[in-house]
Design a protein around this motif. Structure first.
Motif, PDB file in Angstrom:
ATOM      1  N   LEU A 180     -18.639 -21.608 -15.188  1.00 52.96           N
ATOM      2  CA  LEU A 180     -18.823 -20.121 -13.917  1.00 52.96           C
ATOM      3  C   LEU A 180     -20.756 -20.263 -13.518  1.00 52.96           C
ATOM      4  O   LEU A 180     -21.268 -20.593 -14.377  1.00 52.96           O
ATOM      5  N   PRO A 181     -20.714 -19.901 -12.372  1.00 50.93           N
ATOM      6  CA  PRO A 181     -22.122 -19.920 -11.897  1.00 50.93           C
ATOM      7  C   PRO A 181     -22.153 -18.193 -12.449  1.00 50.93           C
ATOM      8  O   PRO A 181     -23.311 -18.245 -12.390  1.00 50.93           O
ATOM      9  N   ALA A 182     -21.624 -17.447 -12.867  1.00 51.74           N
ATOM     10  CA  ALA A 182     -22.252 -16.235 -12.255  1.00 51.74           C
ATOM     11  C   ALA A 182     -21.088 -14.886 -13.701  1.00 51.74           C
ATOM     12  O   ALA A 182     -19.788 -15.695 -14.007  1.00 51.74           O
ATOM     13  N   PHE A 183     -21.386 -14.096 -14.613  1.00 52.73           N
ATOM     14  CA  PHE A 183     -20.556 -13.295 -15.207  1.00 52.73           C
ATOM     15  C   PHE A 183     -19.504 -12.570 -14.319  1.00 52.73           C
ATOM     16  O   PHE A 183     -18.227 -11.913 -15.138  1.00 52.73           O
ATOM     17  N   ASP A 184     -20.159 -12.114 -13.738  1.00 57.06           N
ATOM     18  CA  ASP A 184     -19.287 -11.110 -13.064  1.00 57.06           C
ATOM     19  C   ASP A 184     -18.105 -11.653 -11.905  1.00 57.06           C
ATOM     20  O   ASP A 184     -17.629 -11.221 -10.824  1.00 57.06           O
ATOM     21  N   ALA A 203     -17.372 -14.602  -0.919  1.00 52.96           N
ATOM     22  CA  ALA A 203     -18.048 -13.977  -1.983  1.00 52.96           C
ATOM     23  C   ALA A 203     -17.948 -15.340  -3.171  1.00 52.96           C
ATOM     24  O   ALA A 203     -16.900 -15.905  -2.723  1.00 52.96           O
ATOM     25  N   VAL A 204     -18.781 -14.982  -4.013  1.00 51.09           N
ATOM     26  CA  VAL A 204     -18.766 -16.607  -4.756  1.00 51.09           C
ATOM     27  C   VAL A 204     -17.496 -16.511  -5.498  1.00 51.09           C
ATOM     28  O   VAL A 204     -17.260 -15.671  -5.789  1.00 51.09           O
ATOM     29  N   MET A 205     -17.084 -17.767  -5.649  1.00 47.50           N
ATOM     30  CA  MET A 205     -15.690 -18.424  -6.494  1.00 47.50           C
ATOM     31  C   MET A 205     -16.042 -18.908  -7.514  1.00 47.50           C
ATOM     32  O   MET A 205     -17.117 -18.746  -8.160  1.00 47.50           O
ATOM     33  N   PRO A 206     -14.789 -18.585  -8.762  1.00 46.48           N
ATOM     34  CA  PRO A 206     -15.253 -19.158  -9.796  1.00 46.48           C
ATOM     35  C   PRO A 206     -15.366 -20.890 -10.265  1.00 46.48           C
ATOM     36  O   PRO A 206     -14.062 -20.724 -10.325  1.00 46.48           O
ATOM     37  N   HIS A 207     -15.997 -20.956 -10.032  1.00 50.35           N
ATOM     38  CA  HIS A 207     -16.644 -22.243  -9.556  1.00 50.35           C
ATOM     39  C   HIS A 207     -17.819 -22.918 -10.387  1.00 50.35           C
ATOM     40  O   HIS A 207     -18.873 -22.246  -9.804  1.00 50.35           O
ATOM     41  N   THR A 208     -17.898 -23.998 -10.849  1.00 44.65           N
ATOM     42  CA  THR A 208     -19.414 -24.538 -11.152  1.00 44.65           C
ATOM     43  C   THR A 208     -20.247 -24.053  -9.894  1.00 44.65           C
ATOM     44  O   THR A 208     -21.208 -24.221 -10.291  1.00 44.65           O
ATOM     45  N   SER A 209     -19.299 -24.906  -8.845  1.00 41.60           N
ATOM     46  CA  SER A 209     -20.260 -24.481  -7.487  1.00 41.60           C
ATOM     47  C   SER A 209     -21.042 -24.207  -7.005  1.00 41.60           C
ATOM     48  O   SER A 209     -22.298 -24.180  -6.307  1.00 41.60           O
ATOM     49  N   GLY A 210     -20.765 -22.572  -7.297  1.00 44.43           N
ATOM     50  CA  GLY A 210     -21.092 -21.285  -6.847  1.00 44.43           C
ATOM     51  C   GLY A 210     -21.091 -21.491  -5.265  1.00 44.43           C
ATOM     52  O   GLY A 210     -22.193 -20.506  -4.752  1.00 44.43           O
ATOM     53  N   LEU A 211     -19.650 -21.992  -5.015  1.00 47.45           N
ATOM     54  CA  LEU A 211     -19.771 -21.729  -3.011  1.00 47.45           C
ATOM     55  C   LEU A 211     -19.203 -20.581  -3.395  1.00 47.45           C
ATOM     56  O   LEU A 211     -18.459 -19.727  -4.535  1.00 47.45           O
ATOM     57  N   THR A 212     -19.145 -19.883  -1.626  1.00 45.59           N
ATOM     58  CA  THR A 212     -17.958 -18.611  -1.401  1.00 45.59           C
ATOM     59  C   THR A 212     -17.039 -19.078  -0.955  1.00 45.59           C
ATOM     60  O   THR A 212     -17.504 -19.835  -0.316  1.00 45.59           O
ATOM     61  N   THR A 213     -16.024 -18.071  -1.156  1.00 47.73           N
ATOM     62  CA  THR A 213     -14.750 -18.045   0.084  1.00 47.73           C
ATOM     63  C   THR A 213     -14.357 -17.073   0.487  1.00 47.73           C
ATOM     64  O   THR A 213     -14.579 -15.000  -0.309  1.00 47.73           O
ATOM     65  N   LEU A 214     -13.854 -16.459   1.758  1.00 48.75           N
ATOM     66  CA  LEU A 214     -13.586 -15.455   2.086  1.00 48.75           C
ATOM     67  C   LEU A 214     -12.734 -14.594   1.180  1.00 48.75           C
ATOM     68  O   LEU A 214     -11.789 -15.087   0.624  1.00 48.75           O
ATOM     69  N   SER A 215     -13.095 -13.425   0.359  1.00 46.96           N
ATOM     70  CA  SER A 215     -12.375 -12.569   0.154  1.00 46.96           C
ATOM     71  C   SER A 215     -12.242 -10.511   0.799  1.00 46.96           C
ATOM     72  O   SER A 215     -12.878 -10.256   1.244  1.00 46.96           O
ATOM     73  N   LEU A 235      -5.700  -7.397 -13.240  1.00 42.14           N
ATOM     74  CA  LEU A 235      -4.737  -7.933 -11.802  1.00 42.14           C
ATOM     75  C   LEU A 235      -6.611  -9.039 -11.336  1.00 42.14           C
ATOM     76  O   LEU A 235      -7.001  -8.902 -12.016  1.00 42.14           O
ATOM     77  N   ILE A 236      -5.731  -9.885 -10.651  1.00 46.02           N
ATOM     78  CA  ILE A 236      -5.932 -10.040  -9.693  1.00 46.02           C
ATOM     79  C   ILE A 236      -7.562  -9.629  -8.614  1.00 46.02           C
ATOM     80  O   ILE A 236      -7.253  -8.906  -8.405  1.00 46.02           O
ATOM     81  N   GLY A 237      -8.578 -10.849  -8.941  1.00 43.24           N
ATOM     82  CA  GLY A 237      -9.585 -10.233  -8.701  1.00 43.24           C
ATOM     83  C   GLY A 237     -10.848  -8.908  -9.175  1.00 43.24           C
ATOM     84  O   GLY A 237     -11.470  -8.505  -9.277  1.00 43.24           O
ATOM     85  N   THR A 238     -10.375  -8.643 -10.463  1.00 40.50           N
ATOM     86  CA  THR A 238     -11.032  -8.018 -12.101  1.00 40.50           C
ATOM     87  C   THR A 238     -12.237  -8.412 -12.046  1.00 40.50           C
ATOM     88  O   THR A 238     -12.172  -9.864 -12.645  1.00 40.50           O
ATOM     89  N   PRO A 239     -13.513  -8.534 -11.768  1.00 39.00           N
ATOM     90  CA  PRO A 239     -14.806  -8.945 -12.325  1.00 39.00           C
ATOM     91  C   PRO A 239     -14.615  -9.311 -14.122  1.00 39.00           C
ATOM     92  O   PRO A 239     -14.689  -8.989 -15.008  1.00 39.00           O
ATOM     93  N   MET A 240     -15.014 -10.477 -14.301  1.00 36.04           N
ATOM     94  CA  MET A 240     -14.831 -11.575 -15.237  1.00 36.04           C
ATOM     95  C   MET A 240     -15.444 -10.575 -16.898  1.00 36.04           C
ATOM     96  O   MET A 240     -15.320 -10.544 -17.725  1.00 36.04           O
ATOM     97  N   ASP A 241     -16.482  -9.705 -16.174  1.00 29.81           N
ATOM     98  CA  ASP A 241     -18.313  -9.264 -17.222  1.00 29.81           C
ATOM     99  C   ASP A 241     -16.909  -8.160 -17.759  1.00 29.81           C
ATOM    100  O   ASP A 241     -16.970  -7.487 -18.921  1.00 29.81           O
TER     101      ASP A 241
END
Length: 565
Positions: free
Chosen positions: A339-343, A88-100, A307-313
């Motif tokens: 961040l690369p996305a709102f969610d 899933a997309v991680m909260p980083h400018t790169s927009g890279l994904t990490t196992l979630s 809670l950790i994992g809550t979408p930012m939007d």
């Protein structure tokens, strides 16, 4: 008693913008439709997944196990169903994904079994292992596993435990509100840390623009009756919240590059980390939530327990984002990342979501040439020469950049803040660091390949030598046997007969015969095994074939007569 305070080099005083988000108490956040919990949220290795799609989990259940010496566990933030374990997309400018781990909450928010620990009667090593499995990491931004920092060093104890409540970045107030509302519980975590580090004194550094937090912490210290703990108001100056800068202000100790603060008897932790240690040890709750400031382009800035994992939007909607919002920044305006996305999900490193717009954060002015005014050097808290680092980074002279202590840069942004030419200096430094790290990785890969090649050559040479030694030993044994047979043969025939000398080439003939015998044995072993117990008809057919083969192989008795022209 007034404590003597020291100054660090440089620093700036940007507008703080903290008042609006401290007018309301900390609020809870309703459960979202799904939680996306990255397994890699801290410095170190990637925790291994302990659940799979279809599993049901409890709140606080471990879903990612610590992997290696530098890692920290990850837990389910609520009870529910594991929908997937996928990138899933991680909260980083790169927009890279990490196992979630993606969890669908069941709405019951049921805790699993919780283990509490009495830190006073538990050995420090067991406490550190407990905190590792509870997922406790530094909440000041570095997210370094706390159990490793809770080792007192070579001396077995520390002189000073520094607690960072400075919170110098503009807009961010989560630490301020934590100290105001939860100072007593935070202090219990500090006492546990002091016990593990065997620290003589505890200094809690709080910027003097937070008078209510200073008063609340001082009241908690007085109520506890503990000695050797002091809440110290320090001058407001960015970046006083940097670990080295805060240690310098409170103790006068400057920690040089390449050294650890524990070498000087000092260790530094964030106030949020202290509170999470209290929850882990005395309540048995792993790190599944944290305080987050939502500020900027919103109607009601506030601090939330998220809670950790809550979408930012999902979180930002509670603060009322305005219609012209076009970006989220994790952190503050000085060191935050777009961040690369709102969610993208809230993670352990998320202390603030700064909601931005074009009007609030206009496009930077065009970059102009450096005029070598030296303002960046005056503002640098690490006492570097930023303009020199800029020139070497721009020209890709990475060796010279390292000579000017590039990696001492904490990327605080003070140099960019004061630059009259509007040069994004920190971006150049980040580019240089990433290039140097990439080249180091390539060099390590090349060195590893060379080592493997050299080891292969060494192994082949060793095998050749061993084979030659075995052949030489076998030849020597054969010569000895031939010599012994030649010496005993005359004695067996007649006592008076003189001993006959073996032929000069007897040893050579013996070697040849031994080789021929070995070839015969190998041929016999390789002979087909399916020629036994054949029927008479098959034997006759084989005999016929062998006879024809002999006729073909036999040379002609006389040449053929010449043909007519």
């Amino acid at each position: 008693m007034l404590r003597k305070l020291f100054k660090f080099h440089g620093g700036v005083k940007p507008q703080t913008n903290k008042e609006r988000s401290t007018t309301a108490p900390i609020a809870a956040v309703p459960l979202p439709d799904r939680l996306v919990i990255p397994l890699h949220q801290a410095v170190g290795g990637h925790p291994r997944p302990l659940v799979q799609p279809g599993d049901r989990v409890f709140k606080g259940q471990r879903i990612g196990g610590a992997d290696g010496n530098l890692s920290s566990a990850v837990h389910a933030s609520t009870s529910g169903l594991v929908r997937d374990v996928a990138p899933a997309v991680m909260p980083h400018t790169s927009g890279l994904t990490t196992l979630s781990v993606i969890i669908e909450p069941d709405g019951e928010d049921r805790w699993g079994e919780l283990d509490k620990v009495n830190y006073r009667s538990t050995p420090p090593d067991e406490l550190r292992d407990f905190l590792r499995d509870a997922g406790v990491v530094g909440l000041g931004g570095a997210v370094f596993p706390s159990y490793l920092k809770l080792k007192p060093g070579k001396e077995g104890k520390l002189k000073t435990l520094v607690i960072n409540g400075a919170e110098c970045e503009p807009f961010i107030t989560c630490d301020d509100m934590l100290m105001r509302e939860r100072a007593g519980d935070m202090l219990k975590g500090i006492l546990a840390m002091r016990h593990m580090l065997q620290a003589e004194e505890v200094l809690i550094g709080i910027e003097d623009n937070k008078p209510q937090a200073v008063a609340a912490v001082q009241a908690a210290i007085a109520a506890s009756g503990q000695s050797g703990i002091e809440a110290v108001a320090i001058p407001t100056r960015y970046p006083a919240g940097g670990a080295k800068q805060l240690i310098r202000v409170l103790t006068g100790i400057e920690v040089p590059h390449g050294r650890r603060s524990t070498d000087f008897g000092v260790q530094c932790f964030n106030v949020g980390t202290a509170f999470s240690i209290y929850e882990a040890l005395e309540l048995g709750r792993p790190l599944i939530s944290r305080l987050v400031t939502v500020a900027g382009n919103v109607d009601a800035p506030r601090n939330y327990d998220v809670l950790i994992g809550t979408p930012m939007d999902h979180l930002v909607r509670l603060a009322g984002p305005r219609a012209d919002t076009d970006r989220y920044i994790m952190g503050g305006p000085m060191m935050g990342v777009r961040l690369p996305a709102f969610d993208v999900p809230v993670v352990k490193a998320t202390n603030c979501i700064l909601v931005g717009s074009e009007a609030m954060f206009p496009a930077p002015a065009p970059e102009m040439p450096c005029i070598r005014c030296g303002e960046c050097a005056k503002a640098c808290p690490a006492d570097l020469a930023p303009f020199e680092l800029y020139w070497f980074s721009r020209s890709k002279n990475f060796g010279k950049a390292q000579e000017y202590h590039l990696f001492d840069c904490i990327e605080c942004g003070c140099c960019s803040f004061v630059c009259p030419s509007h040069i994004p200096l920190v971006d150049y430094y980040r580019f240089s660091k990433s290039e140097i790290w990439a080249r180091e990785r390539e060099k390590e890969a090349a060195d590893a390949a060379r080592d493997r090649f050299e080891f292969k050559n060494h192994r082949q040479e060793r095998e050749k030598l061993e084979k030659a030694e075995k052949l030489a030993a076998k030849a020597a044994a054969t010569r000895e046997k031939v010599a012994a047979d030649g010496a005993t043969a005359p004695a067996a025939g007649s006592d008076a007969a003189p001993a006959a000398k073996p032929a000069p080439d007897a040893a050579k003939r013996a070697l040849i015969e031994a080789a021929m015998e070995k070839a015969r044995q190998q041929k016999a072993q390789a002979a087909p095994r399916n020629t036994e117990q054949l029927s008479p008809d098959v034997q006759a057919e084989i005999a016929d074939i062998e006879a024809r083969r002999e006729i073909v192989a036999k040379p002609a008795a006389s040449p053929l007569p010449p043909q007519d022209a």
